[in-house]
Design a protein around this motif. Sequence first.
Motif, PDB file in Angstrom:
ATOM      1  N   MET A   1      50.854 -65.154   2.827  1.00  0.00           N
ATOM      2  CA  MET A   1      50.680 -64.696   4.296  1.00  0.00           C
ATOM      3  C   MET A   1      51.678 -65.308   5.412  1.00  0.00           C
ATOM      4  O   MET A   1      52.312 -66.467   5.204  1.00  0.00           O
ATOM      5  CB  MET A   1      49.291 -65.179   4.635  1.00  0.00           C
ATOM      6  N   THR A   2      51.821 -64.497   6.341  1.00  0.00           N
ATOM      7  CA  THR A   2      52.709 -64.959   7.593  1.00  0.00           C
ATOM      8  C   THR A   2      52.050 -65.972   8.301  1.00  0.00           C
ATOM      9  O   THR A   2      51.074 -66.162   8.253  1.00  0.00           O
ATOM     10  CB  THR A   2      53.048 -63.657   8.319  1.00  0.00           C
ATOM     11  N   SER A   3      52.625 -66.523   9.351  1.00  0.00           N
ATOM     12  CA  SER A   3      52.215 -67.367  10.328  1.00  0.00           C
ATOM     13  C   SER A   3      51.175 -66.784  11.085  1.00  0.00           C
ATOM     14  O   SER A   3      50.099 -67.341  11.643  1.00  0.00           O
ATOM     15  CB  SER A   3      53.259 -68.013  10.937  1.00  0.00           C
ATOM     16  N   PHE A   4      51.593 -65.529  11.505  1.00  0.00           N
ATOM     17  CA  PHE A   4      50.571 -64.909  12.308  1.00  0.00           C
ATOM     18  C   PHE A   4      49.411 -64.582  11.670  1.00  0.00           C
ATOM     19  O   PHE A   4      48.245 -64.720  12.109  1.00  0.00           O
ATOM     20  CB  PHE A   4      51.238 -63.438  12.824  1.00  0.00           C
ATOM     21  N   ALA A   5      49.373 -64.422  10.052  1.00  0.00           N
ATOM     22  CA  ALA A   5      47.972 -64.081   9.276  1.00  0.00           C
ATOM     23  C   ALA A   5      47.235 -65.446   9.468  1.00  0.00           C
ATOM     24  O   ALA A   5      45.940 -65.543   9.511  1.00  0.00           O
ATOM     25  CB  ALA A   5      48.359 -63.643   8.076  1.00  0.00           C
ATOM     26  N   ARG A   6      48.107 -66.635   9.219  1.00  0.00           N
ATOM     27  CA  ARG A   6      47.431 -67.933   9.426  1.00  0.00           C
ATOM     28  C   ARG A   6      46.718 -68.119  10.630  1.00  0.00           C
ATOM     29  O   ARG A   6      45.507 -68.630  10.790  1.00  0.00           O
ATOM     30  CB  ARG A   6      48.259 -69.013   9.076  1.00  0.00           C
ATOM     31  N   LYS A   7      47.320 -67.870  11.762  1.00  0.00           N
ATOM     32  CA  LYS A   7      46.750 -67.877  13.251  1.00  0.00           C
ATOM     33  C   LYS A   7      45.516 -67.186  13.266  1.00  0.00           C
ATOM     34  O   LYS A   7      44.403 -67.749  13.737  1.00  0.00           O
ATOM     35  CB  LYS A   7      47.835 -67.519  13.917  1.00  0.00           C
ATOM     36  N   VAL A   8      45.423 -65.887  12.740  1.00  0.00           N
ATOM     37  CA  VAL A   8      44.309 -64.969  12.939  1.00  0.00           C
ATOM     38  C   VAL A   8      43.186 -65.366  11.861  1.00  0.00           C
ATOM     39  O   VAL A   8      42.046 -65.526  12.637  1.00  0.00           O
ATOM     40  CB  VAL A   8      44.662 -63.441  12.380  1.00  0.00           C
ATOM     41  N   ASN A  10      42.449 -68.712  11.260  1.00  0.00           N
ATOM     42  CA  ASN A  10      42.053 -69.688  11.721  1.00  0.00           C
ATOM     43  C   ASN A  10      41.260 -69.396  12.972  1.00  0.00           C
ATOM     44  O   ASN A  10      40.233 -69.887  13.202  1.00  0.00           O
ATOM     45  CB  ASN A  10      43.110 -70.837  12.272  1.00  0.00           C
ATOM     46  N   LEU A  11      41.626 -68.495  13.823  1.00  0.00           N
ATOM     47  CA  LEU A  11      41.087 -68.010  15.065  1.00  0.00           C
ATOM     48  C   LEU A  11      39.651 -67.147  14.615  1.00  0.00           C
ATOM     49  O   LEU A  11      38.801 -67.681  15.226  1.00  0.00           O
ATOM     50  CB  LEU A  11      41.980 -66.896  15.453  1.00  0.00           C
ATOM     51  N   LEU A  12      39.576 -66.512  13.545  1.00  0.00           N
ATOM     52  CA  LEU A  12      38.363 -65.916  13.422  1.00  0.00           C
ATOM     53  C   LEU A  12      37.550 -66.856  12.382  1.00  0.00           C
ATOM     54  O   LEU A  12      36.386 -66.271  12.044  1.00  0.00           O
ATOM     55  CB  LEU A  12      38.889 -64.676  12.775  1.00  0.00           C
ATOM     56  N   GLY A  13      38.061 -67.724  11.709  1.00  0.00           N
ATOM     57  CA  GLY A  13      37.082 -68.416  11.113  1.00  0.00           C
ATOM     58  C   GLY A  13      36.965 -67.715   9.517  1.00  0.00           C
ATOM     59  O   GLY A  13      35.718 -67.833   8.912  1.00  0.00           O
ATOM     60  N   PRO A  36      31.417 -59.094   7.114  1.00  0.00           N
ATOM     61  CA  PRO A  36      30.454 -58.776   6.115  1.00  0.00           C
ATOM     62  C   PRO A  36      29.179 -57.607   6.660  1.00  0.00           C
ATOM     63  O   PRO A  36      28.630 -57.238   5.757  1.00  0.00           O
ATOM     64  CB  PRO A  36      29.743 -60.252   5.831  1.00  0.00           C
ATOM     65  N   ASP A  37      29.177 -57.494   7.821  1.00  0.00           N
ATOM     66  CA  ASP A  37      28.224 -56.599   8.347  1.00  0.00           C
ATOM     67  C   ASP A  37      28.885 -55.183   8.358  1.00  0.00           C
ATOM     68  O   ASP A  37      28.144 -54.231   8.945  1.00  0.00           O
ATOM     69  CB  ASP A  37      27.411 -57.097   9.526  1.00  0.00           C
ATOM     70  N   GLY A  38      29.988 -55.050   8.083  1.00  0.00           N
ATOM     71  CA  GLY A  38      30.536 -53.548   7.903  1.00  0.00           C
ATOM     72  C   GLY A  38      31.585 -53.330   8.890  1.00  0.00           C
ATOM     73  O   GLY A  38      32.313 -52.205   9.231  1.00  0.00           O
ATOM     74  N   ARG A  39      31.406 -54.166  10.240  1.00  0.00           N
ATOM     75  CA  ARG A  39      32.413 -53.893  11.427  1.00  0.00           C
ATOM     76  C   ARG A  39      33.754 -54.429  10.713  1.00  0.00           C
ATOM     77  O   ARG A  39      33.827 -55.200  10.054  1.00  0.00           O
ATOM     78  CB  ARG A  39      31.926 -54.599  12.657  1.00  0.00           C
ATOM     79  N   CYS A  40      34.657 -53.892  11.554  1.00  0.00           N
ATOM     80  CA  CYS A  40      35.991 -54.101  11.353  1.00  0.00           C
ATOM     81  C   CYS A  40      36.983 -54.626  12.676  1.00  0.00           C
ATOM     82  O   CYS A  40      36.536 -53.943  13.513  1.00  0.00           O
ATOM     83  CB  CYS A  40      36.892 -53.006  10.820  1.00  0.00           C
ATOM     84  N   THR A  41      37.768 -55.450  12.533  1.00  0.00           N
ATOM     85  CA  THR A  41      38.371 -55.779  13.681  1.00  0.00           C
ATOM     86  C   THR A  41      40.100 -55.834  13.537  1.00  0.00           C
ATOM     87  O   THR A  41      40.376 -56.333  12.240  1.00  0.00           O
ATOM     88  CB  THR A  41      38.080 -57.341  14.185  1.00  0.00           C
ATOM     89  N   VAL A  42      40.766 -55.282  14.203  1.00  0.00           N
ATOM     90  CA  VAL A  42      42.173 -55.340  14.330  1.00  0.00           C
ATOM     91  C   VAL A  42      42.689 -56.137  15.006  1.00  0.00           C
ATOM     92  O   VAL A  42      42.420 -56.786  16.330  1.00  0.00           O
ATOM     93  CB  VAL A  42      42.578 -54.004  14.832  1.00  0.00           C
ATOM     94  N   ALA A  43      43.641 -56.952  14.453  1.00  0.00           N
ATOM     95  CA  ALA A  43      44.322 -58.191  15.125  1.00  0.00           C
ATOM     96  C   ALA A  43      45.903 -57.762  15.341  1.00  0.00           C
ATOM     97  O   ALA A  43      46.624 -57.392  14.617  1.00  0.00           O
ATOM     98  CB  ALA A  43      44.072 -59.362  14.592  1.00  0.00           C
ATOM     99  N   LYS A  44      46.273 -57.895  16.400  1.00  0.00           N
ATOM    100  CA  LYS A  44      47.861 -57.605  16.712  1.00  0.00           C
ATOM    101  C   LYS A  44      48.505 -58.774  17.543  1.00  0.00           C
ATOM    102  O   LYS A  44      47.793 -59.686  18.191  1.00  0.00           O
ATOM    103  CB  LYS A  44      48.101 -56.537  17.729  1.00  0.00           C
ATOM    104  N   GLY A  71      38.965 -59.269  22.374  1.00  0.00           N
ATOM    105  CA  GLY A  71      39.261 -60.348  22.881  1.00  0.00           C
ATOM    106  C   GLY A  71      40.820 -60.739  22.963  1.00  0.00           C
ATOM    107  O   GLY A  71      41.454 -59.860  22.181  1.00  0.00           O
ATOM    108  N   GLU A  72      41.260 -61.694  23.643  1.00  0.00           N
ATOM    109  CA  GLU A  72      42.726 -62.064  23.636  1.00  0.00           C
ATOM    110  C   GLU A  72      42.684 -63.479  23.589  1.00  0.00           C
ATOM    111  O   GLU A  72      42.163 -64.301  24.583  1.00  0.00           O
ATOM    112  CB  GLU A  72      43.268 -61.605  25.223  1.00  0.00           C
ATOM    113  N   HIS A  73      43.411 -64.286  22.380  1.00  0.00           N
ATOM    114  CA  HIS A  73      43.598 -65.414  22.044  1.00  0.00           C
ATOM    115  C   HIS A  73      45.108 -65.915  21.780  1.00  0.00           C
ATOM    116  O   HIS A  73      45.202 -65.360  20.576  1.00  0.00           O
ATOM    117  CB  HIS A  73      42.323 -65.992  21.239  1.00  0.00           C
ATOM    118  N   ASP A  74      45.484 -66.721  22.366  1.00  0.00           N
ATOM    119  CA  ASP A  74      46.556 -67.457  21.851  1.00  0.00           C
ATOM    120  C   ASP A  74      47.574 -66.386  21.366  1.00  0.00           C
ATOM    121  O   ASP A  74      48.052 -66.765  20.021  1.00  0.00           O
ATOM    122  CB  ASP A  74      46.176 -68.742  20.947  1.00  0.00           C
TER     123      ASP A  74
END
Length: 275
Positions: A1-8, A10-13, A36-44, A71-74
């Motif tokens: 995984m990339t550093s961005f994937a690790r950041k995401v 960690n951010l989303l737990g 788990p509830d079926g919702r999906c989130t995209v991270a850029k 949301g917008e985080h780091d």
Amino acid sequence: MTSFARKVANLLGVAEDRLERLAGGDLSEVLLLRRPDGRCTVAKGGAGIGTEAAMLRSLAGAGAPVPMVEGEHDGVLLLEHVENDELFSPLAWADIGAALRRLHERRGETYGWPVDHRLGTVELDNRQRSDWPGFWAEQRLVATASILDRPWRERVEAVARRMAELVPPDPPPAFLHGDLWSGNILVAGGKLAALIDPACYYGHGEVDLAMLTLFGSPPPEFWEAYGPLEPGWEERRPIYQLFPALVHLRLFGAGYAAMVERLLDQSSRNLSTTE
């Protein structure tokens, strides 16, 4: 995984193996989290996520369908995931045409945007001004060509000096998506589902149409839904397509040189007909 994937992660737990890389993402990494509830989130990721989030909110305020900003985080932009069946049917194209007309009917007072933006490494000078030929010549064409080899720069500058002969002096400042190609249009069930990856500013509405026809052409249903076009728009199209062609030349290399050459030739021929 990339550093961005690790950041995401960690951010989303969540564990990194819960993240999927989405197709596309030529200019930034894009990941998908299935909850788990079926919702999906995209991270850029990227330096301009705050500006992109503001543009998405502005598009939504103008009535265009866009992913909801979660949301917008780091340096991470979290967006609602929008289903996309990629079936650009005539009905879907008609819906896109009607939505784009509504967007272009939202008008600004000047050309440009309150803040600058970027397409990958290409900086976009969005300083607001009332001179449309000057904006297009200086802040789109000359600025984008500024780091290309001298022959390219000189040809672009020669066309730019006569921009007032190629584009109207004061078209209504329409609200533009700014990077409108089929990859930034999501469709589902014969309808427009969302516009994504905006590079918004106010300018001539033909700019979005030129970009949309750079790599293909929508069917008649799109044009019928969009409505009447201004006389001479096909003659103006090469000068408006030249900007995204220059962007592609800078970002992706010499494979786009022939496209830039063709559009410069067409623009030069259009100038010769005005003499």
